[in-house]
Design a protein around this motif. Structure first.
Motif, PDB file in Angstrom:
ATOM      1  N   LEU A   1       0.858  -1.204   0.173  1.00  0.00           N
ATOM      2  CA  LEU A   1       0.201  -0.096  -0.071  1.00  0.00           C
ATOM      3  C   LEU A   1       0.952   1.173   0.139  1.00  0.00           C
ATOM      4  CD1 LEU A   1      -3.068   0.551   0.137  1.00  0.00           C
ATOM      5  CD2 LEU A   1      -2.909   0.851   2.447  1.00  0.00           C
ATOM      6  N   ILE A   2       0.738   2.218  -0.914  1.00  0.00           N
ATOM      7  CA  ILE A   2       1.591   3.502  -1.004  1.00  0.00           C
ATOM      8  C   ILE A   2       0.819   4.570  -0.922  1.00  0.00           C
ATOM      9  CG2 ILE A   2       3.332   2.368  -2.655  1.00  0.00           C
ATOM     10  CD1 ILE A   2       1.894   3.616  -4.916  1.00  0.00           C
ATOM     11  N   ALA A   3       1.156   5.440  -0.089  1.00  0.00           N
ATOM     12  CA  ALA A   3       0.407   6.722   0.030  1.00  0.00           C
ATOM     13  C   ALA A   3       1.103   7.634  -0.660  1.00  0.00           C
ATOM     14  CB  ALA A   3       0.767   7.260   1.623  1.00  0.00           C
ATOM     15  N   LEU A   4       0.130   8.498  -1.443  1.00  0.00           N
ATOM     16  CA  LEU A   4       0.461   9.435  -2.501  1.00  0.00           C
ATOM     17  C   LEU A   4      -0.033  10.951  -1.957  1.00  0.00           C
ATOM     18  CD1 LEU A   4      -0.584   7.671  -6.017  1.00  0.00           C
ATOM     19  CD2 LEU A   4       1.640   7.846  -4.788  1.00  0.00           C
ATOM     20  N   GLY A   5       0.931  11.840  -2.181  1.00  0.00           N
ATOM     21  CA  GLY A   5       0.598  13.116  -1.582  1.00  0.00           C
ATOM     22  C   GLY A   5      -0.013  13.874  -2.808  1.00  0.00           C
ATOM     23  N   THR A   6       0.172  15.104  -2.705  1.00  0.00           N
ATOM     24  CA  THR A   6      -0.271  16.259  -3.559  1.00  0.00           C
ATOM     25  C   THR A   6       0.891  16.895  -4.604  1.00  0.00           C
ATOM     26  OG1 THR A   6      -0.288  18.048  -2.272  1.00  0.00           O
ATOM     27  CG2 THR A   6      -2.280  16.739  -2.346  1.00  0.00           C
ATOM     28  N   GLU A   7       0.651  16.961  -6.064  1.00  0.00           N
ATOM     29  CA  GLU A   7       1.690  17.454  -6.594  1.00  0.00           C
ATOM     30  C   GLU A   7       3.024  16.619  -6.929  1.00  0.00           C
ATOM     31  OE1 GLU A   7       0.781  19.837  -8.342  1.00  0.00           O
ATOM     32  OE2 GLU A   7      -1.011  20.595  -7.193  1.00  0.00           O
ATOM     33  N   GLY A   8       3.830  16.847  -7.867  1.00  0.00           N
ATOM     34  CA  GLY A   8       5.087  16.158  -8.137  1.00  0.00           C
ATOM     35  C   GLY A   8       4.957  14.626  -8.679  1.00  0.00           C
ATOM     36  N   THR A   9       5.856  13.915  -8.796  1.00  0.00           N
ATOM     37  CA  THR A   9       5.983  12.612  -9.280  1.00  0.00           C
ATOM     38  C   THR A   9       6.380  11.738  -8.302  1.00  0.00           C
ATOM     39  OG1 THR A   9       6.309  13.725 -11.543  1.00  0.00           O
ATOM     40  CG2 THR A   9       6.684  11.473 -11.200  1.00  0.00           C
ATOM     41  N   ALA A  10       6.029  10.641  -8.282  1.00  0.00           N
ATOM     42  CA  ALA A  10       6.291   9.636  -7.537  1.00  0.00           C
ATOM     43  C   ALA A  10       6.877   8.370  -8.420  1.00  0.00           C
ATOM     44  CB  ALA A  10       5.142   8.866  -6.740  1.00  0.00           C
ATOM     45  N   ALA A  11       8.050   7.975  -8.237  1.00  0.00           N
ATOM     46  CA  ALA A  11       8.876   6.896  -9.138  1.00  0.00           C
ATOM     47  C   ALA A  11       8.433   5.527  -8.404  1.00  0.00           C
ATOM     48  CB  ALA A  11      10.347   7.130  -9.201  1.00  0.00           C
ATOM     49  N   LEU A  12       8.076   4.409  -9.212  1.00  0.00           N
ATOM     50  CA  LEU A  12       7.806   3.330  -8.765  1.00  0.00           C
ATOM     51  C   LEU A  12       8.305   2.158  -9.781  1.00  0.00           C
ATOM     52  CD1 LEU A  12       6.486   1.259  -6.315  1.00  0.00           C
ATOM     53  CD2 LEU A  12       4.413   1.751  -8.044  1.00  0.00           C
TER      54      LEU A  12
END
Length: 280
Positions: free
Chosen positions: A114-125
């Motif tokens: 389970l991953i938590a995503l915030g606001t704005e920007g980019t998350a690498a996975l």
């Protein structure tokens, strides 16, 4: 939650009476409404997930994998198709907690923590897929059998597709095959229009072959190009021009509603799945 406090100062010349009392009640409420309006935070977009699908054994890219964004309760939110080098891009509808699932024929399905995503920007996975043995050891699986197995993974069968499934016998019955488009044209696919570089129209790929399904055409009759998936990997119209028609073993044509279910927005104009001997 931000707490707002209004301070009312009484002055020596403050008026009295019912009318003034009513004004005193209205003004603070109006002021509170204005303050609350301007205090609202601007809507922020969730982080975009930018990642790759890789083979766990050799860390090589796995093209054509289907990547799905799931709510914690399992509800699907967004689906995307990894490109030929395993890259994918998903924009969640809002910030929060999600699972990421990747699946591809020939591999076990994988699910992220389970991953938590915030606001704005980019998350690498990066999502790692473990190869899954197909068939019995020592038993050779034909290209057409492999194609049927891949269709099953999508929840479809040749029988369900009807004449939208073009098997080896129908393909071999075509005497002259100039390109993949000719195979589609000569197998009585009345709902398909093949757009080649010499007869381009709005919506076609100006650099290659475009397969336009009737269900995906605009109100003006113009065609939009279906997704082309060669041996499990999405390719461009240019790549479609390079497919050896004599190596094609099976073709499955998915209508827009079917293709969107499996490939997300990439399948919005339908999809043509092609299996070749080279891919076997």
């Amino acid at each position: 939650m931000t707490r707002l406090t209004l301070l009312i100062r009484r002055t020596p010349c403050e008026r009295t009476g019912p009318a003034w009392a009513a004004t005193r009640l209205i003004m603070p409420a109006l002021t509170l409404g204005l303050v609350s309006l301007f205090a609202l935070p601007a809507l922020a977009h969730a982080q975009t997930i930018q990642g790759r699908v890789l083979d766990q054994e050799n860390e090589q890219p796995v093209g054509g994998a289907i990547v799905t964004l799931l709510e914690p309760d399992g509800d699907e939110r967004v689906r995307a198709l990894a490109d030929s080098v395993g890259r994918f891009l998903i924009t969640p509808p809002e910030s929060g907690e999600y699972y990421m699932v990747a699946e591809r024929f020939g591999y076990f399905e994988t699910r992220s923590p389970l991953i938590a995503l915030g606001t704005e920007g980019t998350a690498a996975l990066d999502l790692m897929l473990v190869p899954e043995p197909i068939g019995l050891e020592g038993l050779e699986v034909s290209v057409e059998e492999r194609a049927e197995q891949e269709l099953e993974q999508l929840g479809l069968t040749p029988r369900q597709l009807g004449n939208r499934w073009i098997g080896r016998e129908r393909i071999e019955a075509i005497a002259v095959k100039l390109d993949m488009g000719a195979v589609l044209e000569r197998t009585a696919q009345a709902n398909i229009r093949i757009i080649r570089p010499e007869n381009l129209t709005l919506g076609s790929d100006p650099l290659g072959l475009c397969v336009s399904l009737q269900q995906a055409r605009t109100a003006g009759g113009m065609g939009t190009c279906a997704l082309i998936v060669l041996d499990g990997v999405p390719i461009s119209g240019v790549g479609a021009m390079d497919i050896d028609p004599n190596a094609i073993e099976s073709i499955a044509i998915l209508e827009p509603i079917e293709a969107s279910t499996f490939y997300g927005t990439a399948g919005g104009s339908g999809a043509v799945l092609v299996w070749t001997r080279r891919g076997g």
